[in-house]
Design a protein around this motif. Sequence first.
Motif, mmCIF file in Angstrom:
data_model
loop_
_atom_site.group_PDB
_atom_site.id
_atom_site.type_symbol
_atom_site.label_atom_id
_atom_site.label_comp_id
_atom_site.label_asym_id
_atom_site.label_seq_id
_atom_site.Cartn_x
_atom_site.Cartn_y
_atom_site.Cartn_z
ATOM 1 N N ILE A 167 85.248 112.739 68.125
ATOM 2 C CA ILE A 167 85.068 114.194 68.203
ATOM 3 C C ILE A 167 83.571 114.456 68.275
ATOM 4 C CG2 ILE A 167 85.376 116.406 67.010
ATOM 5 C CD1 ILE A 167 87.921 115.294 65.787
ATOM 6 N N THR A 168 83.128 115.092 69.379
ATOM 7 C CA THR A 168 81.697 115.371 69.514
ATOM 8 C C THR A 168 81.525 116.812 69.986
ATOM 9 O OG1 THR A 168 81.761 114.571 71.795
ATOM 10 C CG2 THR A 168 81.018 113.010 70.126
ATOM 11 N N GLU A 169 80.317 117.343 69.745
ATOM 12 C CA GLU A 169 80.033 118.695 70.204
ATOM 13 C C GLU A 169 78.790 118.627 71.071
ATOM 14 O OE1 GLU A 169 80.194 121.686 67.072
ATOM 15 O OE2 GLU A 169 79.059 123.037 68.384
ATOM 16 N N ALA A 170 78.874 119.167 72.280
ATOM 17 C CA ALA A 170 77.712 119.156 73.171
ATOM 18 C C ALA A 170 77.850 120.272 74.183
ATOM 19 C CB ALA A 170 77.606 117.806 73.898
ATOM 20 N N GLY A 171 76.726 120.955 74.467
ATOM 21 C CA GLY A 171 76.689 121.955 75.532
ATOM 22 C C GLY A 171 77.698 123.077 75.368
ATOM 23 N N GLY A 172 77.935 123.509 74.136
ATOM 24 C CA GLY A 172 78.859 124.621 73.924
ATOM 25 C C GLY A 172 80.323 124.229 73.963
ATOM 26 N N PHE A 173 80.591 122.921 74.014
ATOM 27 C CA PHE A 173 81.983 122.451 74.019
ATOM 28 C C PHE A 173 82.217 121.448 72.894
ATOM 29 C CE2 PHE A 173 81.623 124.021 78.302
ATOM 30 C CZ PHE A 173 82.892 124.527 78.578
ATOM 31 N N ALA A 204 83.523 119.254 62.324
ATOM 32 C CA ALA A 204 83.107 119.847 63.601
ATOM 33 C C ALA A 204 84.197 120.779 64.136
ATOM 34 C CB ALA A 204 82.807 118.743 64.624
ATOM 35 N N VAL A 205 85.460 120.349 64.065
ATOM 36 C CA VAL A 205 86.542 121.192 64.575
ATOM 37 C C VAL A 205 86.704 122.425 63.689
ATOM 38 C CG1 VAL A 205 88.990 121.299 65.194
ATOM 39 C CG2 VAL A 205 87.708 119.190 65.572
ATOM 40 N N ARG A 206 86.609 122.231 62.378
ATOM 41 C CA ARG A 206 86.769 123.382 61.474
ATOM 42 C C ARG A 206 85.678 124.416 61.695
ATOM 43 N NH1 ARG A 206 90.169 121.495 56.700
ATOM 44 N NH2 ARG A 206 89.534 123.380 55.637
ATOM 45 N N ALA A 207 84.464 123.932 62.000
ATOM 46 C CA ALA A 207 83.356 124.872 62.184
ATOM 47 C C ALA A 207 83.403 125.516 63.567
ATOM 48 C CB ALA A 207 82.025 124.157 61.975
ATOM 49 N N SER A 208 83.742 124.740 64.595
ATOM 50 C CA SER A 208 83.573 125.228 65.969
ATOM 51 C C SER A 208 84.870 125.645 66.657
ATOM 52 C CB SER A 208 82.875 124.166 66.820
ATOM 53 O OG SER A 208 81.622 123.889 66.254
ATOM 54 N N CYS A 209 86.004 125.116 66.198
ATOM 55 C CA CYS A 209 87.307 125.505 66.766
ATOM 56 C C CYS A 209 88.314 125.674 65.636
ATOM 57 C CB CYS A 209 87.825 124.454 67.730
ATOM 58 S SG CYS A 209 86.904 124.355 69.242
ATOM 59 N N PRO A 210 88.026 126.618 64.719
ATOM 60 C CA PRO A 210 88.902 126.724 63.533
ATOM 61 C C PRO A 210 90.362 127.002 63.892
ATOM 62 C CG PRO A 210 87.370 128.598 63.662
ATOM 63 C CD PRO A 210 86.918 127.588 64.682
ATOM 64 N N LEU A 211 90.601 127.652 65.035
ATOM 65 C CA LEU A 211 91.993 127.915 65.423
ATOM 66 C C LEU A 211 92.753 126.606 65.615
ATOM 67 C CD1 LEU A 211 94.354 129.685 66.360
ATOM 68 C CD2 LEU A 211 93.315 129.733 68.641
ATOM 69 N N LEU A 212 92.084 125.599 66.200
ATOM 70 C CA LEU A 212 92.759 124.324 66.448
ATOM 71 C C LEU A 212 93.023 123.589 65.132
ATOM 72 C CD1 LEU A 212 93.762 122.763 68.981
ATOM 73 C CD2 LEU A 212 91.841 121.220 68.571
#
Lengths: 281, 156
Positions: free
Chosen positions: A61-67, A84-92
């Motif tokens: 799981i990585t975060e780069a360029g707004g994705f 990372a998912v909880r912070a950036s895609c909490p819905l998922l």
Amino acid sequence: MIPQAFDYSAPQSLEEALGLLASGDRKILAGGMSLIPMMKLRLAAPAEVVDLGRIAGLDGITEAGGFVHIGAMATHHTVETSPAVRASCPLLAETASHIGDVQVRNMGTLGGSIAHADPAADYPAALLALEAEIRVVSAHSDRTVNAADFFLDAFTTALEPGEIVLEVRLPVEQSSEGYGYEKVAHPASGFAVVGVAVRITREHGRIIMARIGVTGMGPHAFRARAAERLLEEGAAPERAAAVVGEGEEANSDLYASADYRRHLARIHARRALAVALSRAS
Amino acid sequence: MKRKISLRINGKPYTDEVEPRLLLIHYLREVAGLTGPHIGCETSICGACTVMLQGRAVKSCTMFAVQADGREIVTIEGLAANGALDPVQQAFWNEHGLQCGFCTPGMIMATKQLLQDNPSPTDLEIRHGLEGNLCRCTGYQHIVNAVKAAAGKAGA
Ligand SMILES: Cc1cc2nc3c(=O)[nH]c(=O)nc-3n(C[C@H](O)[C@H](O)[C@H](O)COP(=O)(O)OP(=O)(O)OC[C@H]3O[C@@H](n4cnc5c(N)ncnc54)[C@H](O)[C@@H]3O)c2cc1C
Ligand code: FES
Ligand code: FES
């Protein structure tokens, strides 16, 4: 409950796996939480099973360029608990926590769930609301499919023979966004009789962005675009929720008729919107 | 075609030739001789077959033994040390967290995982954490009490 005999291979690299999958009666084994029950019932009887579990790096799981990029082999548990998912895609992350039970979440994978495309699976609702892109590769192709073009029918996706889901790319949710996932869990199986995932952005009290993904109601998950549009045009959430599922085919079974499923989709769209609005800043 | 697998179960090494279709629960019970993990439903629902794989609870009826090659497994037999029950086992005993005992090995393995992730769970978190384990006897309340006792929160 013993599956038909099969050959087993556990490739160490993606290239090796794709080479094997390019021909023959071979089936991918990811978490096995759908495939193994089907093999035990002999609804599936592949000549060879190709286990992706030995290939390093498919679950990152990585975060780069707004994705946020999530590898296909990331387990539901990893998605649910990843910072990372909880912070950036909490819905998922929230959606993952609704899947099955802890033992299933420890084994089942994001890629396996979407490739299997059970009409009652949870993830598809969130992937639609998040406008996810799904990267799909084979021995001689590499393409990206939008979630909205991926789920075609019950247990049917845009995957071609020999293709595998490699990763899912999700645009980072803005921190001002509100989100919610509301599910009616089947009392015996825990799967979604209906599940509605929602994202909302508000500006000066007005909704300027709405995304609604619905799973469980029909043969495949879908976006409730008419309801999204109404919300963006200023309609009240109750009015928008009332058109969810209009013109979409609905499933019917012993537990829930098509009309009841459509009704549940609307009620739960309203609830998910209320949760999302309470979270939006 | 049979495949050779080598794994560690409860800290001990095992090497065997198995058919790929052999389920892990059948390997554990019939090849390794560990009959603690039970077969309840054999359809991934009841959790009686729960064991730890690499430290996480899994249903061993929904996994092939070949998937465990090179991995570390702990079954209910691996919990007691030097003749003393594991604190979770002791709490199930003290709190009458079992009647017939059929679900208990799975309940205890799932509880190990639950307390590892969340050392002081609420009643609701305990019920959510044990969703994958069915019990036909206790009505669950004594199981919840046992988990709370094991977490050092009895009566809280
Ligand atoms: C008791 C129980 C309860 C469950 N409850 C729920 C629930 O509430 N909600 C829910 O959504 N799901 C639920 N599930 C299903 C679970 O989420 C599965 O994990 C998931 O559907 C399949 O993922 P997997 O990794 O286990 O895939 P597998 O079972 O290994 O594979 C499933 C299918 O996808 C193919 N496949 C796997 N990975 C890939 C890939 N990367 N690319 C292409 N094809 C691939 C396989 O060949 C196979 O056809 C439940 C399962 C069980 C056993
Ligand atoms: S025997 Fe494995 S879940 Fe019931
Ligand atoms: S104690 Fe009998 S099934 Fe749980």
